[in-house]
Motif scaffolding. Structure first.
Motif, PDB file in Angstrom:
ATOM      1  N   VAL A 172      32.263  35.173  29.775  1.00 58.06           N
ATOM      2  CA  VAL A 172      33.498  35.789  30.254  1.00 58.06           C
ATOM      3  C   VAL A 172      34.296  36.228  29.039  1.00 58.06           C
ATOM      4  CG1 VAL A 172      35.633  35.411  31.533  1.00 58.06           C
ATOM      5  CG2 VAL A 172      33.517  34.356  32.318  1.00 58.06           C
ATOM      6  N   TYR A 173      34.824  37.446  29.079  1.00 61.08           N
ATOM      7  CA  TYR A 173      35.556  38.034  27.967  1.00 61.08           C
ATOM      8  C   TYR A 173      36.995  38.275  28.408  1.00 61.08           C
ATOM      9  CZ  TYR A 173      30.925  38.561  26.078  1.00 61.08           C
ATOM     10  OH  TYR A 173      29.663  38.289  25.619  1.00 61.08           O
ATOM     11  N   GLN A 174      37.941  37.822  27.578  1.00 56.98           N
ATOM     12  CA  GLN A 174      39.370  37.928  27.870  1.00 56.98           C
ATOM     13  C   GLN A 174      39.913  39.238  27.309  1.00 56.98           C
ATOM     14  OE1 GLN A 174      41.170  35.391  29.530  1.00 56.98           O
ATOM     15  NE2 GLN A 174      42.756  36.934  29.655  1.00 56.98           N
ATOM     16  N   ALA A 175      40.593  40.004  28.155  1.00 52.07           N
ATOM     17  CA  ALA A 175      41.182  41.281  27.736  1.00 52.07           C
ATOM     18  C   ALA A 175      42.654  41.076  27.371  1.00 52.07           C
ATOM     19  CB  ALA A 175      41.068  42.298  28.855  1.00 52.07           C
ATOM     20  N   PRO A 176      43.184  41.888  26.459  1.00 52.01           N
ATOM     21  CA  PRO A 176      44.619  41.809  26.143  1.00 52.01           C
ATOM     22  C   PRO A 176      45.440  42.337  27.312  1.00 52.01           C
ATOM     23  CG  PRO A 176      43.567  43.571  24.892  1.00 52.01           C
ATOM     24  CD  PRO A 176      42.480  42.861  25.629  1.00 52.01           C
ATOM     25  N   SER A 177      46.716  42.023  27.336  1.00 50.02           N
ATOM     26  CA  SER A 177      47.573  42.387  28.470  1.00 50.02           C
ATOM     27  C   SER A 177      47.699  43.895  28.675  1.00 50.02           C
ATOM     28  CB  SER A 177      48.952  41.758  28.312  1.00 50.02           C
ATOM     29  OG  SER A 177      49.555  42.203  27.112  1.00 50.02           O
ATOM     30  N   GLU A 178      47.564  44.695  27.634  1.00 45.12           N
ATOM     31  CA  GLU A 178      47.696  46.147  27.766  1.00 45.12           C
ATOM     32  C   GLU A 178      46.351  46.841  28.019  1.00 45.12           C
ATOM     33  OE1 GLU A 178      46.906  45.187  23.521  1.00 45.12           O
ATOM     34  OE2 GLU A 178      48.395  44.451  24.922  1.00 45.12           O
ATOM     35  N   PHE A 179      45.308  46.084  28.354  1.00 46.97           N
ATOM     36  CA  PHE A 179      43.952  46.609  28.532  1.00 46.97           C
ATOM     37  C   PHE A 179      43.870  47.519  29.755  1.00 46.97           C
ATOM     38  CE2 PHE A 179      39.426  46.309  29.558  1.00 46.97           C
ATOM     39  CZ  PHE A 179      38.869  46.536  28.318  1.00 46.97           C
ATOM     40  N   ASN A 180      43.138  48.630  29.637  1.00 49.08           N
ATOM     41  CA  ASN A 180      42.954  49.583  30.726  1.00 49.08           C
ATOM     42  C   ASN A 180      41.600  49.314  31.390  1.00 49.08           C
ATOM     43  OD1 ASN A 180      42.726  51.753  32.436  1.00 49.08           O
ATOM     44  ND2 ASN A 180      42.924  53.301  30.853  1.00 49.08           N
ATOM     45  N   PHE A 181      41.625  48.864  32.632  1.00 47.76           N
ATOM     46  CA  PHE A 181      40.402  48.538  33.370  1.00 47.76           C
ATOM     47  C   PHE A 181      39.819  49.733  34.119  1.00 47.76           C
ATOM     48  CE2 PHE A 181      42.206  44.347  32.744  1.00 47.76           C
ATOM     49  CZ  PHE A 181      41.089  43.570  32.496  1.00 47.76           C
ATOM     50  N   GLU A 182      40.376  50.904  33.932  1.00 45.68           N
ATOM     51  CA  GLU A 182      39.927  52.096  34.653  1.00 45.68           C
ATOM     52  C   GLU A 182      38.454  52.391  34.348  1.00 45.68           C
ATOM     53  OE1 GLU A 182      40.957  56.822  34.678  1.00 45.68           O
ATOM     54  OE2 GLU A 182      42.590  55.396  34.324  1.00 45.68           O
ATOM     55  N   GLY A 183      37.665  52.565  35.394  1.00 48.70           N
ATOM     56  CA  GLY A 183      36.247  52.887  35.246  1.00 48.70           C
ATOM     57  C   GLY A 183      35.352  51.683  35.049  1.00 48.70           C
ATOM     58  N   LEU A 184      35.928  50.501  34.965  1.00 47.31           N
ATOM     59  CA  LEU A 184      35.127  49.296  34.780  1.00 47.31           C
ATOM     60  C   LEU A 184      34.886  48.622  36.122  1.00 47.31           C
ATOM     61  CD1 LEU A 184      36.837  47.779  31.624  1.00 47.31           C
ATOM     62  CD2 LEU A 184      34.852  49.276  31.743  1.00 47.31           C
ATOM     63  N   GLU A 185      33.621  48.479  36.473  1.00 46.78           N
ATOM     64  CA  GLU A 185      33.240  47.839  37.719  1.00 46.78           C
ATOM     65  C   GLU A 185      31.852  47.229  37.549  1.00 46.78           C
ATOM     66  OE1 GLU A 185      31.504  51.757  39.997  1.00 46.78           O
ATOM     67  OE2 GLU A 185      33.606  51.242  40.250  1.00 46.78           O
ATOM     68  N   SER A 186      31.467  46.444  38.503  1.00 50.44           N
ATOM     69  CA  SER A 186      30.167  45.791  38.458  1.00 50.44           C
ATOM     70  C   SER A 186      29.054  46.827  38.350  1.00 50.44           C
ATOM     71  CB  SER A 186      29.985  44.950  39.720  1.00 50.44           C
ATOM     72  OG  SER A 186      28.786  44.233  39.658  1.00 50.44           O
ATOM     73  N   GLY A 187      28.101  46.584  37.457  1.00 48.66           N
ATOM     74  CA  GLY A 187      26.975  47.480  37.268  1.00 48.66           C
ATOM     75  C   GLY A 187      27.117  48.466  36.125  1.00 48.66           C
ATOM     76  N   VAL A 188      28.298  48.568  35.534  1.00 45.73           N
ATOM     77  CA  VAL A 188      28.544  49.486  34.427  1.00 45.73           C
ATOM     78  C   VAL A 188      28.089  48.829  33.125  1.00 45.73           C
ATOM     79  CG1 VAL A 188      30.332  50.688  33.101  1.00 45.73           C
ATOM     80  CG2 VAL A 188      30.460  50.622  35.595  1.00 45.73           C
ATOM     81  N   LYS A 189      27.317  49.557  32.325  1.00 42.17           N
ATOM     82  CA  LYS A 189      26.842  49.042  31.046  1.00 42.17           C
ATOM     83  C   LYS A 189      27.889  49.332  29.969  1.00 42.17           C
ATOM     84  CE  LYS A 189      22.699  48.515  28.436  1.00 42.17           C
ATOM     85  NZ  LYS A 189      21.268  48.583  28.473  1.00 42.17           N
TER      86      LYS A 189
END
Length: 86
Positions: A48-65
């Motif tokens: 599990v990888y922790q993202a910073p608070s200003e991280f943009n999750f756009e386009g990230l979903e299960s199955g994306v390399k």
């Protein structure tokens, strides 16, 4: 003033060994889970990888390399950068 500089140098010398505990690395894997509420991304490497608070999750979903650049601090893998792989 001399005392303040000496104290600052002394403290920085004492804390210098702690900087070596943080190790930068990268991993290429596929996303298995994204949690925007907890600011985490799970990969198929089982970590599990922790993202910073200003991280943009756009386009990230299960199955994306992805290629994740991270730093391990206190047992947590903190994301520094992330690239999508086509």
């Amino acid at each position: 003033m001399r005392f303040a500089i000496s104290a600052l140098l002394g403290v920085s010398a004492m804390l210098a060994p702690f900087a070596s505990w943080a190790q930068s690395a990268d991993v290429e894997a596929t996303i298995t889970d994204v949690s925007t509420a907890q600011l985490t991304i799970s990969l198929d490497d089982g970590k599990v990888y922790q993202a910073p608070s200003e991280f943009n999750f756009e386009g990230l979903e299960s199955g994306v390399k992805v290629l994740v650049f991270y730093t391990e601090v206190d047992g947590k893998r903190m994301i520094n950068d992330l690239e999508l792989i086509n």
